[in-house]
Design an enzyme around this catalytic site. Structure first.
Site, PDB file in Angstrom:
ATOM      1  NE  ARG A  31      -2.576   1.125   3.516  1.00  0.00           N
ATOM      2  CZ  ARG A  31      -3.306   0.980   4.629  1.00  0.00           C
ATOM      3  NH1 ARG A  31      -4.576   0.643   4.542  1.00  0.00           N
ATOM      4  NH2 ARG A  31      -2.775   1.154   5.812  1.00  0.00           N
TER       5      ARG A  31
ATOM      6  CD  GLU B 211     -11.683   6.447   5.347  1.00  0.00           C
ATOM      7  OE1 GLU B 211     -11.128   5.409   5.753  1.00  0.00           O
ATOM      8  OE2 GLU B 211     -11.163   7.226   4.514  1.00  0.00           O
TER       9      GLU B 211
ATOM     10  CE  LYS C 289      -2.108   4.902   6.839  1.00  0.00           C
ATOM     11  NZ  LYS C 289      -3.142   5.614   7.567  1.00  0.00           N
TER      12      LYS C 289
ATOM     13  NE  ARG D 206      10.335  20.416 -12.706  1.00  0.00           N
ATOM     14  CZ  ARG D 206      10.148  21.297 -13.664  1.00  0.00           C
ATOM     15  NH1 ARG D 206      10.236  20.929 -14.937  1.00  0.00           N
ATOM     16  NH2 ARG D 206       9.866  22.562 -13.385  1.00  0.00           N
TER      17      ARG D 206
END
Ligand code: PXG
Length: 290
Positions: A52, A184, A151, A105
């Protein structure tokens, strides 16, 4: 012994574990993380957490300068050097040190940080009596802007919802999508049980695809429940037989009321208790040894 923190291949004492103020993780929340747990020297679902992490990094076009195998070894080595049997592991990858502009960058390479510490357990009362929680007005980030499946180090969306809950005297908040479906909680996934069905919102709505969530869905199937990812409304929450939350830190925790509306009997449900027990058993046997 003070815990040792891994930063880019070196170990530092907690008080010396520092990163630059020019790191874009700090300046812009430009980075990703994982919260992992070990039980009696077994890291729970390490491969899934590392997968993940790399998926989150790929989602923001952040290159991690370690292979997944090397990352796994770095986590294990950090745990070993800290002699922790039960630990909370925070794995962080930032865009690295750049200048004051947004331009990624300018960053010279990602920073990798591994913090391992004693696990702060939630009070036993929470599991025995169940949680009373509240729904909050701040919607979960819309996936088209910043997908909650990433995440990322930008947790303000969740923190704002947590503040709304805390301001009302509740520890956890149910967040909805911008369209008004159940998403959630601020740091946990949510499930309901209705008749023989175990239902949790689908990831495409814009939620974190929790690793505890996946484990509980597997356990549910083994127990013969009809496990479904389905869109849920406030009405579904209020009329559920049972409800519970899942997360690495919380594991499986029963929900007994939602903004003072009693869920089911107002006590942790019987299926929830079964899932809690089975999950506990899984953490004792399933893991990467160190
Ligand atoms: N949703 C969100 C938004 C999360 O942050 C979960 C669900 C559960 O996922 P896992 O894979 O852990 O089952 C999380 C993860 C904390 C804390 O201190 C909690 C999380 C992450 C970081 C810190 O409460 N939960």
């Amino acid at each position: 012994m003070s815990p040792k923190v891994y930063i880019n291949g070196e170990y530092f004492d907690k008080k010396d574990a520092k990163i630059s103020v020019f790191d874009h993780g700090l300046l812009y929340g430009d980075g990703v993380f994982e919260g992992i747990r070990s039980y009696n020297r077994l890291v729970f679902k390490l491969k899934e957490h590392i997968d993940r992490l790399y998926e989150s990094a790929h989602g923001i076009m952040l290159k991690i300068n370690l292979s997944k195998k090397e990352m796994e070894k770095a986590v294990i080595d950090t745990l070993k050097s800290n002699k922790l049997d039960d630990a909370y592991i925070r794995l962080i990858v930032t865009r690295g040190v750049g200048d004051l502009g947004l331009d990624p960058r300018k960053c010279k390479g990602s920073s990798i940080i591994i913090i391992t510490d004693k696990i702060q357990l939630y009070p036993e009362k929470m599991y025995k009596e169940g949680l009373s929680i509240i729904t909050v007005p701040t919607p979960r980030n819309i996936p088209e802007a910043l997908n909650p499946q990433i995440k990322s180090l930008n947790y303000l969306n969740n923190i704002l919802a947590k503040i709304e809950a805390l301001n009302c005297g509740y520890e956890e908040a149910i967040m909805f999508t911008a369209s008004g479906y159940v998403a959630e909680c601020t740091g946990d996934n949510i499930f309901i049980i209705k008749d023989n069905a175990l239902i949790t919102p689908p990831a495409y709505l814009g939620i974190l695809k929790g690793i505890t969530r996946a484990s509980v869905m597997q356990i549910g199937k083994k127990l013969g429940l009809d496990v479904k990812e389905d869109v849920l409304t406030r009405h579904n929450l209020f009329t559920a037989d049972e409800s519970f939350l899942t997360g690495t830190a919380a594991e499986v925790v029963p929900v007994v009321s939602i903004e003072k509306r009693i869920v089911g009997t107002g006590q942790p449900g019987k299926t929830t208790l079964k899932l809690m027990k089975e999950f506990k058993n899984l953490t004792k046997t399933d893991g990467t040894k160190y």
